[in-house]
Design an enzyme around this catalytic site. Structure first.
Site, PDB file in Angstrom:
ATOM      1  N   ASP A  14       0.808  -1.220   0.000  1.00  0.00           N
ATOM      2  CA  ASP A  14       0.000   0.000   0.000  1.00  0.00           C
ATOM      3  C   ASP A  14       0.841   1.269   0.000  1.00  0.00           C
ATOM      4  OD1 ASP A  14      -2.515  -1.174  -0.148  1.00  0.00           O
ATOM      5  OD2 ASP A  14      -2.563  -1.549   2.007  1.00  0.00           O
ATOM      6  N   ARG A  95       3.082   5.562  17.210  1.00  0.00           N
ATOM      7  CA  ARG A  95       2.543   6.594  16.293  1.00  0.00           C
ATOM      8  C   ARG A  95       3.023   8.003  16.616  1.00  0.00           C
ATOM      9  NH1 ARG A  95       2.329   2.588  13.087  1.00  0.00           N
ATOM     10  NH2 ARG A  95       0.503   1.245  13.240  1.00  0.00           N
ATOM     11  N   ASP A 124      -5.142   4.422  14.449  1.00  0.00           N
ATOM     12  CA  ASP A 124      -3.821   4.934  14.083  1.00  0.00           C
ATOM     13  C   ASP A 124      -3.889   6.231  13.280  1.00  0.00           C
ATOM     14  OD1 ASP A 124      -2.379   2.999  15.460  1.00  0.00           O
ATOM     15  OD2 ASP A 124      -2.507   1.567  13.806  1.00  0.00           O
ATOM     16  N   SER A 175      -3.985  -7.855   9.495  1.00  0.00           N
ATOM     17  CA  SER A 175      -3.344  -6.559   9.577  1.00  0.00           C
ATOM     18  C   SER A 175      -2.454  -6.612  10.811  1.00  0.00           C
ATOM     19  CB  SER A 175      -4.401  -5.463   9.717  1.00  0.00           C
ATOM     20  OG  SER A 175      -3.769  -4.262  10.083  1.00  0.00           O
TER      21      SER A 175
END
Ligand code: ARG
Length: 436
Positions: A14, A95, A124, A175
């Site tokens: 991605d 993050r 996220d 994921s």
């Protein structure tokens, strides 16, 4: 110069496709930034070369593992981080740091935007964008997968059409996000919360039933809430986490499976493994039990819960989080000493604790002759301590009144204010447990 955008780049399909996609859709040049938070896997130089091959004008690798451990994981350890009482905030901790480097790189290169590869359903995206808002409010933040309609199928088509150097091996059904603090797995067959996790999901931990039957002991030395030695050998924060990942992972510690309340309002099923985090937090919390004053210890547990929610919710760089950190840091001044853990069968059990700052006083606690605890003083203490209950019982517990159980009832009963209280009929005796 063309406008630039700094993309948080993982090397996967991605974000690889996103490089060309962003350029086409926005006209901006893409700088790829791969941030190493200890996710392991591929060599990051290879990841960097792939970004360039996919059309990035520049590709940067930032090894921030030590900073991650010192400035993000250690605060989490001091806070005994646990969202919904168990999840040690694995993804939620990386993050803010990745965002910090996105902003830093954007400012250094004069970029006007940053980008990340999150979808619109998760936490996220919020964490990235709330962090960027706090650190680089001048920057635009875009999410190609969410905002520029870069679906999975389009990614695959695009990669094939442009001959991008991405191994198009079958997409993992899960994921996965991982870093040195642990691993998070979602989607695939786990989306049915009744389906049990399978062994394949786990890479940080052995199956507890396959771990050694006798287990292993480890002594962790803390200074001001931070692990500084393991079995007597000095460690940095990063080494402490890595070492405990191996030791506790080998004994199958730190597997979690829960339904989680996401910030975006949905419930999701999550499987985690965080062996080092769980073992370290278990040890740290017990050292606090030994060294913190009672009320600090009790109150801190509430603060920890709020701290964990804030961090889960993407508010790492917020005023309340900073203020809670200040409180937590103050509490850690005396959190120094040794904890012995026994690691076995998927559990980390504290079996010993000692500290020069210990508040444990043998003479006060012993039942043996010669203890210094003033037994007689307890009686007066309890009289005063239970006085509010006694007074309220005169008003609320007719049974107590009827039995004359309250010694000073006559005078005080007449002192009850007239009106409401006096008008309250003495109703049926309320059934209550009486003390033995
Ligand atoms: N639900 C967890 C969290 O919000 C894990 C997220 C993992 N991210 C991912 N892209 N798989 O912190």
């Amino acid at each position: 110069m063309t406008d630039r955008i700094v993309l948080a780049y993982s090397g996967g399909l991605d974000t690889s496709v996103a490089i060309g996609w962003i350029k086409e859709r926005t006209g901006k040049d893409v700088v790829a930034l791969a941030v190493d938070v200890g996710q392991g896997g591929e060599d990051l130089e290879e990841v960097r070369q792939r970004a360039l091959a996919c059309g990035a004008v520049e590709a940067i690798v930032a090894d921030v593992k030590d900073e991650f451990a010192s400035d993000y994981l250690m605060p989490a350890l001091k806070a005994n981080a646990a969202y919904q009482r168990s999840y040690p905030l694995v993804s939620a901790l990386s993050r803010p740091l990745i965002s910090k480097y996105l902003v830093k790189t954007a400012h250094e290169l004069g970029a006007d935007s940053v980008a990340h590869g999150c979808t619109g359903q998760g936490n996220d995206q919020v964490r990235f964008e709330a962090a960027v808002a706090a650190l680089g409010p001048d920057l635009q933040c875009i999410a190609p997968i969410r905002d520029l309609e870069l679906t999975r199928d389009r990614s695959i088509e695009y990669a094939a059409a442009h001959d991008l150097p991405i191994r198009q091996s079958k997409k993992s059904p899960y994921s996965i996000d991982q870093n040195v603090w642990g691993k998070a797995v979602e989607t695939g067959f786990l989306e049915d919360p009744w389906n049990a996790p399978i062994e394949d999901l786990y890479t940080y931990t052995k199956n507890p039933v396959e771990a050694s039957p006798e287990g292993v002991d480890v002594v962790i030395t803390f200074k001001h809430g931070i692990p500084v030695a393991i079995d007597g050998e000095a460690v940095t924060p990063l080494q402490a986490v890595e070492r405990m990942n191996v030791l506790a992972g080998n004994e199958g510690i730190g597997r979690l499976d829960l339904v989680e309340d996401r910030l975006v309002g949905i419930k999701s099923r999550e499987v985690y493994e965080a062996p080092g985090a769980v073992a370290l937090i278990t040890a740290h919390e017990e050292l606090e039990n030994l060294t913190l004053e009672r009320d600090v210890n009790r109150y801190k547990r509430d603060v920890e819960n709020r701290w964990s929610q804030l961090v889960y919710d993407g508010l790492w760089y917020s005023g309340l989080k900073r203020a809670l950190d200040a409180f937590i840091d103050e509490t850690q001044q005396m959190v120094s000493g040794d904890i012995r853990l026994h690691l076995q069968g998927g559990r980390a059990t504290v079996t010993g604790r000692r500290s020069a700052q210990s508040l444990y006083d043998y003479n006060l606690v012993t039942y043996d002759e010669g203890g210094t605890f003033e037994h007689k003083a307890a009686k007066g203490f309890i009289n005063i301590w239970s006085l509010p209950s006694k007074i309220a019982a005169r008003r609320d517990n007719p049974l107590a009144l009827g039995q004359g159980a309250v010694s000073v009832e006559a005078s005080a009963a007449s002192e009850l204010p007239q009106g409401e209280a006096a008008a309250t009929p003495v109703a049926e005796p309320v059934a209550r447990e009486t003390e033995r």
